[in-house]
Design an enzyme around this catalytic site. Structure first.
Site, PDB file in Angstrom:
ATOM      1  CB  SER A   1      -0.965  -0.078   1.182  1.00  0.00           C
ATOM      2  OG  SER A   1      -1.653   1.119   1.356  1.00  0.00           O
TER       3      SER A   1
ATOM      4  CE1 TYR B   1      -3.743  -2.146   5.227  1.00  0.00           C
ATOM      5  CE2 TYR B   1      -3.351   0.355   4.721  1.00  0.00           C
ATOM      6  CZ  TYR B   1      -3.550  -1.092   4.568  1.00  0.00           C
ATOM      7  OH  TYR B   1      -3.545  -1.339   3.132  1.00  0.00           O
TER       8      TYR B   1
END
Length: 248
Positions: A129, A142
């Site tokens: 990501s 995250y």
């Protein structure tokens, strides 16, 4: 026919990439915990469905024993849970994200490396990501997990130097899928929808699948170490245009 293994294939980017790789001529093994969805996907693309919990080493070992070939591995299984501050974060959410995103990638990669080394060589694609290199409020857990997955990926590439296995990292920005934000906000559909509100054409799962397919399609001596993709509306993690960009 080459074999591609896609983890987290029951929905979203995993399912879209499985479809794309099958269309490109791969025999695709789709793996996830939700077997009802997997079976339907495998039938649709002419692939094979196998149960897999990437956080469970026994499950991974059983899965790997069912395979006799793996030319491409897409470590796609992952996710985000919670959007709390560091001060208010739930350690259980952090642990879950680390186990799925980092240890899950580790377990599957370790199990399938012998098959990836076999024959003419193989390709590992780790889906991380933009959170793997940019931090933001409410995203520490995250981001920490994706930073960890990025570190694993970069180190693996160094350690496999001299072997016919390339390691590719795909780092998407804002992708609108059915489940990612909904899971993150614990089923709160209003909060999930607000992430994408008024954003003209955030990335789709199919957009990411196309980039994965492009990277995999390069000759084996061509390695795309890292590739960042974002929607045009997202100039940076903290800079998102909300309003019309395109006509029609």
């Amino acid at each position: 026919m080459q074999t591609a293994v896609v983890t987290g294939a029951s929905s979203g980017i995993g399912a879209a990439t499985a479809r794309r790789l099958a269309a490109d001529g791969f025999h695709v093994v789709v793996a996830a915990r939700r077997q009802d969805r997997l079976a339907a996907l495998a039938e649709e693309i002419g692939g094979r469905a196998l149960p897999l919990d990437v956080t469970d080493r026994d499950s991974v070992a059983t899965f790997a024993a069912e395979l006799d070939a793996c030319d491409v591995l897409l470590n796609n299984a992952g996710g985000a849970w919670g959007s709390d501050s560091v001060e208010g974060g739930d350690p259980a959410d952090w642990q879950r994200m680390y186990e799925v995103n980092v240890l899950g990638t580790l377990h599957v990669t370790q199990a399938l490396l012998p098959l990836l080394r076999a024959g003419g060589g193989g390709t590992i694609v780790n889906l991380t990501s933009t959170a793997a290199f940019v931090n933001y409020e409410g995203g520490a857990g995250y981001s920490a997990a994706k930073h960890g997955q990025h570190a694993l990926t970069e180190t693996l590439r160094l350690e496999l130097a001299g072997q016919p296995v390339r390691v590719i990292e795909i780092q998407p920005g804002m992708v609108h899928t059915d489940e990612f934000s909904l899971n993150r906000f614990r089923g709160d559909s209003d909060k999930a929808a607000a992430v994408y509100a008024d954003v003209d054409r955030p990335l789709t799962a199919e957009d990411v699948a196309g980039v994965v397919a492009m990277a995999v399609a390069q000759p084996l001596h061509v390695n795309i170490d890292q590739l960042v993709l974002r929607p045009l509306a997202q100039a940076a993690q903290h800079k998102v245009h909300r309003g019309r960009l395109f006509e029609g």
